[in-house]
Motif scaffolding. Structure first.
Motif, PDB file in Angstrom:
ATOM      1  N   UNK A 195       0.856  -1.283  -0.133  1.00  0.00           N
ATOM      2  CA  UNK A 195      -0.040   0.011  -0.132  1.00  0.00           C
ATOM      3  C   UNK A 195       1.186   1.350  -0.035  1.00  0.00           C
ATOM      4  N   UNK A 196       1.934   1.298   0.820  1.00  0.00           N
ATOM      5  CA  UNK A 196       2.687   2.666   0.695  1.00  0.00           C
ATOM      6  C   UNK A 196       3.463   2.564  -0.565  1.00  0.00           C
ATOM      7  N   UNK A 197       3.960   1.662  -1.283  1.00  0.00           N
ATOM      8  CA  UNK A 197       4.469   1.817  -2.788  1.00  0.00           C
ATOM      9  C   UNK A 197       3.336   2.382  -3.447  1.00  0.00           C
ATOM     10  N   UNK A 198       2.299   1.881  -3.418  1.00  0.00           N
ATOM     11  CA  UNK A 198       1.192   2.053  -4.449  1.00  0.00           C
ATOM     12  C   UNK A 198       0.668   3.450  -4.297  1.00  0.00           C
ATOM     13  N   UNK A 199       0.676   4.028  -3.103  1.00  0.00           N
ATOM     14  CA  UNK A 199       0.301   5.423  -2.690  1.00  0.00           C
ATOM     15  C   UNK A 199       1.435   6.378  -3.127  1.00  0.00           C
ATOM     16  N   UNK A 200       2.538   5.844  -3.407  1.00  0.00           N
ATOM     17  CA  UNK A 200       3.830   6.655  -3.996  1.00  0.00           C
ATOM     18  C   UNK A 200       3.933   6.608  -5.428  1.00  0.00           C
ATOM     19  N   UNK A 201       2.911   5.739  -5.957  1.00  0.00           N
ATOM     20  CA  UNK A 201       2.985   5.785  -7.438  1.00  0.00           C
ATOM     21  C   UNK A 201       3.878   4.696  -7.997  1.00  0.00           C
TER      22      UNK A 201
END
Lengths: 69, 357
Positions: free
Chosen positions: B292-298
């Motif tokens: 989720x952290x990676x996805x939220x960073x694009x």
């Protein structure tokens, strides 16, 4: 008895707009310091935000020495 | 094909204890990790992917990072500083029988003598850790530790004595006749030990800021003629410790992101989340902190078809992902990203561009 305890937590969280990770961490954090968590199910409901099932282990109680990470 | 493009740091996550078809057993995601390391030139992954009990693979392109540190790396809180060698302290549970303890000391000695690892000091906890196993509401493996402070005291003792990484061996409950264990050994169940193992290494790594990993101590199991090859790595010897010692021996240092990385000397530069080019996770297990952290960073998320207990998909979480039907396909996608080829250009049909309304 140990003053630090690891506790299992099972939560349901209604998803809101914004960072999903922050919402989960805030919900888990209400029960202790999050050690490990995951969204383990998502329930979609008509005309309502999805309901997330979260399983976690949290740390409760003061750790004797401050973390030095 | 050998890529001449700069390495593309890539994160591979296969959560432990959720029964993944690939990576749910005894280091059976290692072939996928090796392929992804070759495709990316720099793979960051965690012990569940790399640990095959007595079997392991050491590759300088693979960075072995325990799960809670991976989460903090993905959140931008930690940098990963590659090192030549760690001094691996060995933390043994006082709950182990003397013979089992001796076996583990001999494994550590074997890794010193045969592989040249720097291991020591060795500390025994001041009381048994009291590990217990449990399953969550979803059937996912979780677990408990009755004496977390005893674990932390021993860990601090090792750190004070100069250990730069910590391998923990805790006595796990034997349950040789359980249906869950039989199912796991025959390739259709969840690794019941995994959840408690994760809790132990998460707690220690989080509190001490050192690379940590765990090996369970168990009595040897009776022969199972129907053993699934994916579980076979755990049936070769008396301990699961060798893979942990090898993994930790070159695990990167964990630096708080506020600290400037070491520059110069022989060390490679520290890796931060800003350098990450892709994250790879099972398509049904996208609801963890790191993904989720990676996805939220694009950061591009490659969702691999890898059946497991969970159905927390991109659609369920409304995430944008690149789908892959296998880790072989994921490796191709990582190579495409590394070479600057848009993954969409490799798929058919290729929809025409439209004017934005």
């Amino acid at each position: 008895m140990s003053s630090v305890q690891l506790l299992p937590v099972l939560l349901q969280l209604e998803r809101q707009p914004g960072s999903l990770r922050e919402q989960v961490e805030a919900a888990v954090g209400a029960h202790g310091t999050p050690l490990r968590w995951a969204i383990t199910a998502v329930q979609h409901r008509p005309e309502q935000p999805p309901l997330l099932q979260i399983e976690a282990v949290v740390l409760n109680g003061a750790v004797a020495e401050a973390a030095d990470a | 094909m050998i890529s001449t493009a700069p390495a593309l740091p890539t994160l591979l996550v296969i959560p432990t204890g959720i029964g993944c078809a690939v990576g749910g057993y005894a280091g059976d995601a290692l072939p996928a990790a090796r392929l992804l390391a070759a495709a990316s030139g720099c793979l960051i992954t965690h012990p569940n992917v790399m640990n095959g009990a007595a079997l392991y693979w050491s590759d300088p392109r693979i960075h072995y990072v325990e799960g809670s540190s991976l989460d903090r790396f993905a959140a931008g809180e930690l940098l990963l500083q590659p090192v030549r060698q760690q001094r691996v302290g060995l933390l043994l549970d006082a709950g182990m029988e003397p013979e089992l303890r001796q076996r583990h000391l001999q494994v550590a000695d074997g890794c010193r003598a045969t592989l040249g690892l720097e291991i020591g000091p060795v500390v025994i906890t001041d009381r048994p850790l009291e590990v217990s196993l449990s399953l969550g509401a979803s059937g996912v493996s979780w677990g408990q530790l009755g004496q977390p402070e005893a674990l932390l005291r021993a860990g601090r003792q090792l750190k004070a004595a100069g250990a730069t990484a910590i391998a923990v061996v805790a006595r796990f409950p034997d349950d040789p006749d359980s249906e869950a264990l039989a199912a796991y050994r025959q390739g259709s169940g969840v690794d019941a030990l995994a959840g408690a193992e994760a809790v132990i290494s998460h707690l220690l790594s989080r509190e001490l800021g050192l690379p940590c990993a765990h090996a369970p101590a168990l009595s040897p199991l009776p022969l199972d003629p129907d053993l699934d090859p994916r579980a076979a790595g755990e049936e070769l010897g008396f301990t699961f410790l060798p893979c942990v010692l090898v993994g930790l021996s070159r695990a990167p240092d964990l630096l708080p992101a506020a600290k400037l990385p070491v520059v110069g000397g022989a060390s490679a530069p520290a890796i931060g989340i800003d350098a990450l080019g892709a994250v790879i996770a099972p398509a049904g297990a996208l609801g963890g902190a790191a993904v989720l952290a990676c996805a939220e960073r694009g950061i591009p998320v490659i969702a691999v078809d890898n059946p497991c207990l969970l159905e927390v998909s991109a659609e369920a979480l409304r995430l944008e992902v690149i789908a892959a039907s296998s880790y072989s396909e994921a490796a191709g996608l990582v190579l495409a990203l590394r070479e600057g080829i848009a993954p969409a250009a490799l798929r058919r049909p290729l929809p025409p561009l439209r004017l934005q309304s």
